[in-house]
Design an enzyme around this catalytic site. Structure first.
Site, mmCIF file in Angstrom:
data_model
loop_
_atom_site.group_PDB
_atom_site.id
_atom_site.type_symbol
_atom_site.label_atom_id
_atom_site.label_comp_id
_atom_site.label_asym_id
_atom_site.label_seq_id
_atom_site.Cartn_x
_atom_site.Cartn_y
_atom_site.Cartn_z
ATOM 1 N N SER A 11 0.813 -1.224 0.000
ATOM 2 C CA SER A 11 0.000 0.000 0.000
ATOM 3 C C SER A 11 0.844 1.270 0.000
ATOM 4 O O SER A 11 0.372 2.335 0.386
ATOM 5 C CB SER A 11 -0.928 -0.001 1.218
ATOM 6 O OG SER A 11 -0.177 -0.068 2.427
ATOM 7 N N ILE A 14 4.054 2.819 -4.879
ATOM 8 C CA ILE A 14 3.840 2.018 -6.085
ATOM 9 C C ILE A 14 2.430 1.438 -6.095
ATOM 10 O O ILE A 14 1.701 1.520 -7.090
ATOM 11 C CB ILE A 14 4.884 0.890 -6.174
ATOM 12 C CG1 ILE A 14 6.286 1.466 -6.407
ATOM 13 C CG2 ILE A 14 4.525 -0.104 -7.273
ATOM 14 C CD1 ILE A 14 6.547 1.954 -7.794
ATOM 15 N N CYS A 126 12.472 -0.228 -13.043
ATOM 16 C CA CYS A 126 12.072 1.027 -13.690
ATOM 17 C C CYS A 126 12.978 1.318 -14.889
ATOM 18 O O CYS A 126 12.507 1.627 -15.991
ATOM 19 C CB CYS A 126 12.149 2.178 -12.693
ATOM 20 S SG CYS A 126 11.224 1.895 -11.165
#
Length: 292
Positions: A11, A14, A126
């Site tokens: 949570s 992201i 990423c």
């Protein structure tokens, strides 16, 4: 039209950004968000958006009467390594945004078609999502003997996990550059830039090629940029240069600003890629179901 039901495990930034992207999806419906901190902003936001949110972890999720079709893992490699067999046993497809690498490396614009039936798909990193498509495009038309990427991200967009695992992420990205993009050898370098105001994500891709056809390379790169832009609109080509057998491509990634700041393009591109994977898998499954 029915949609795949999704759970987000994690949570934090992201997971919360994933939620906002999924709320716009035509094919995936975010139903659950799971964390471990009852005071998490992400869980509070999920509840506000109508998701069933809990701080009781994966045990709670797997005890639901109606299980999700797909789970997005936005926690840590250790957590996902432990949970992955449980997801598989329950028949839940896992899209892994951690360094765990339980399943194959997947970059939507490059190799998703090879892993449509995989029970677990890893989103690399990423930097990988930003640069693997470009090196793959170059390799397809010019045969890359070596690839090297430099990914520069804003300090404000690099959380504790990124900082602690920077070397691990770079090594993993280097492996994926070879395995997915197809370069004979590859290396990845990640840089955290403390500049103020925070800079957008910037990536440079270098490739040494055996077939330096400048026109073919430029066409391939432009086509690939357009493909990535289908799910990451802020993905922009800044420069392409072919000098003999050395190809240089510079990119900028601006985030959509769903939850994270627009300068956090590094985080935005991996969440956008994960949602794209789920959309493709869900659309395929939902099309096939009526024929069964």
């Amino acid at each position: 039209m029915s949609r795949w039901k999704a759970a987000i495990v994690g949570s934090g930034n992201i997971g919360t950004d994933l939620m906002y992207k999924l709320l716009r999806s035509e094919h995936v419906d975010p139903v659950y968000m799971v964390g471990i901190d009852p005071a998490s902003e992400g869980l509070a936001r999920a509840a506000q958006e109508g998701l069933d949110a809990s701080a009781e972890g994966v045990d709670w999720l797997l005890s639901r009467r109606e299980l999700p079709d797909v789970v997005f893992e936005a926690t840590s490699a250790k957590v996902h390594a432990a949970a992955a067999p449980r997801y598989a046993a329950a028949g839940i497809t896992a899209i892994d945004l951690t360094p765990a690498s339980v399943g194959p490396y997947v970059v939507p614009a490059v190799n998703l078609h090879e892993h449509l039936d995989a029970p677990n798909l890893n989103m690399v990193s990423c930097a990988g999502q930003a640069t693997i498509p470009i090196l793959a495009a170059i390799n397809r038309v010019a045969d890359a003997s070596y690839g090297e990427i430099v990914a520069a991200i804003a300090s404000h967009s690099a959380g504790p996990g990124t900082r602690q695992n920077l070397s691990e992420f770079s090594e993993k990205t280097g492996r994926a550059l070879a395995q997915v993009a197809g370069a004979d050898r590859a290396k990845a370098i990640s840089v955290i830039n403390p500049a103020e105001p925070p800079m957008n994500m910037r990536d440079t891709v270098y490739a040494k090629v055996r077939n330096p056809d400048a026109d073919a390379i430029e066409r391939a790169v432009l086509d690939m940029v357009a493909e990535v832009q289908r799910y990451v609109p802020g993905y922009t080509l800044r420069l392409i240069d072919v000098d003999g057998d050395l190809v240089t491509v510079m990119l900028e990634v601006v985030g959509a600003g769903d939850f994270l700041p627009t300068y956090a393009g590094n985080l935005d591109i991996i969440t956008a890629a994960a949602v794209q994977v789920a959309d493709v898998l869900a659309q395929r499954t939902l099309v096939e179901e009526p024929a069964r």
